[in-house]
Scaffold this motif. Sequence first.
Motif, PDB file in Angstrom:
ATOM      1  N   ALA A 232     -20.548  12.208  -7.002  1.00  8.77           N
ATOM      2  CA  ALA A 232     -19.804  11.143  -7.674  1.00  8.77           C
ATOM      3  C   ALA A 232     -19.693   9.906  -6.784  1.00  8.77           C
ATOM      4  O   ALA A 232     -19.868   8.776  -7.255  1.00  8.77           O
ATOM      5  CB  ALA A 232     -18.417  11.649  -8.061  1.00  8.77           C
ATOM      6  N   VAL A 233     -19.424  10.102  -5.510  1.00 10.29           N
ATOM      7  CA  VAL A 233     -19.336   8.968  -4.579  1.00 10.29           C
ATOM      8  C   VAL A 233     -20.689   8.275  -4.474  1.00 10.29           C
ATOM      9  O   VAL A 233     -20.764   7.039  -4.449  1.00 10.29           O
ATOM     10  CB  VAL A 233     -18.841   9.445  -3.195  1.00 10.29           C
ATOM     11  CG1 VAL A 233     -19.001   8.362  -2.144  1.00 10.29           C
ATOM     12  CG2 VAL A 233     -17.387   9.892  -3.291  1.00 10.29           C
ATOM     13  N   THR A 234     -21.755   9.030  -4.447  1.00  7.94           N
ATOM     14  CA  THR A 234     -23.098   8.462  -4.374  1.00  7.94           C
ATOM     15  C   THR A 234     -23.393   7.609  -5.605  1.00  7.94           C
ATOM     16  O   THR A 234     -23.923   6.499  -5.502  1.00  7.94           O
ATOM     17  CB  THR A 234     -24.146   9.580  -4.235  1.00  7.94           C
ATOM     18  OG1 THR A 234     -23.839  10.368  -3.095  1.00  7.94           O
ATOM     19  CG2 THR A 234     -25.538   9.011  -4.109  1.00  7.94           C
ATOM     20  N   VAL A 235     -23.036   8.118  -6.775  1.00  2.48           N
ATOM     21  CA  VAL A 235     -23.262   7.364  -8.013  1.00  2.48           C
ATOM     22  C   VAL A 235     -22.460   6.066  -7.994  1.00  2.48           C
ATOM     23  O   VAL A 235     -22.967   5.006  -8.367  1.00  2.48           O
ATOM     24  CB  VAL A 235     -22.906   8.230  -9.243  1.00  2.48           C
ATOM     25  CG1 VAL A 235     -22.836   7.391 -10.509  1.00  2.48           C
ATOM     26  CG2 VAL A 235     -23.915   9.349  -9.396  1.00  2.48           C
ATOM     27  N   VAL A 236     -21.224   6.128  -7.545  1.00  2.00           N
ATOM     28  CA  VAL A 236     -20.389   4.920  -7.479  1.00  2.00           C
ATOM     29  C   VAL A 236     -20.973   3.920  -6.489  1.00  2.00           C
ATOM     30  O   VAL A 236     -21.019   2.713  -6.772  1.00  2.00           O
ATOM     31  CB  VAL A 236     -18.934   5.285  -7.118  1.00  2.00           C
ATOM     32  CG1 VAL A 236     -18.122   4.047  -6.776  1.00  2.00           C
ATOM     33  CG2 VAL A 236     -18.289   6.050  -8.252  1.00  2.00           C
ATOM     34  N   LEU A 237     -21.432   4.399  -5.342  1.00  2.00           N
ATOM     35  CA  LEU A 237     -22.006   3.493  -4.344  1.00  2.00           C
ATOM     36  C   LEU A 237     -23.282   2.821  -4.837  1.00  2.00           C
ATOM     37  O   LEU A 237     -23.597   1.701  -4.439  1.00  2.00           O
ATOM     38  CB  LEU A 237     -22.286   4.244  -3.037  1.00  2.00           C
ATOM     39  CG  LEU A 237     -21.051   4.626  -2.233  1.00  2.00           C
ATOM     40  CD1 LEU A 237     -21.458   5.475  -1.029  1.00  2.00           C
ATOM     41  CD2 LEU A 237     -20.282   3.393  -1.775  1.00  2.00           C
ATOM     42  N   ILE A 238     -24.013   3.480  -5.702  1.00  2.00           N
ATOM     43  CA  ILE A 238     -25.221   2.882  -6.264  1.00  2.00           C
ATOM     44  C   ILE A 238     -24.876   1.966  -7.437  1.00  2.00           C
ATOM     45  O   ILE A 238     -25.435   0.883  -7.582  1.00  2.00           O
ATOM     46  CB  ILE A 238     -26.204   3.992  -6.707  1.00  2.00           C
ATOM     47  CG1 ILE A 238     -26.744   4.712  -5.477  1.00  2.00           C
ATOM     48  CG2 ILE A 238     -27.336   3.414  -7.543  1.00  2.00           C
ATOM     49  CD1 ILE A 238     -27.528   5.961  -5.782  1.00  2.00           C
TER      50      ILE A 238
END
Length: 72
Positions: A38-44
């Motif tokens: 989820a953090v990765t998706v938000v950062l992208i």
Amino acid sequence: MTDREQYAPSPASEAQFWSAHVDALERHLSANTWALAAVTVVLIAYPIARIVIPAVLNGIVPDVVRTVLNLI
């Protein structure tokens, strides 16, 4: 029916195939892994939302505004 058609998967069976894989992922991934994803998706997604979308809108809106003003 040809031999190729006989073994070609139908869209329903493909959906069931992917559904089974997603279900397996949901069962076997820990909460920490889901949080990391989820953090990765938000950062992208955040830079895309802050840079790309306004740039596209800026490129489109002035042309639309000019067209409307020319019609008036």
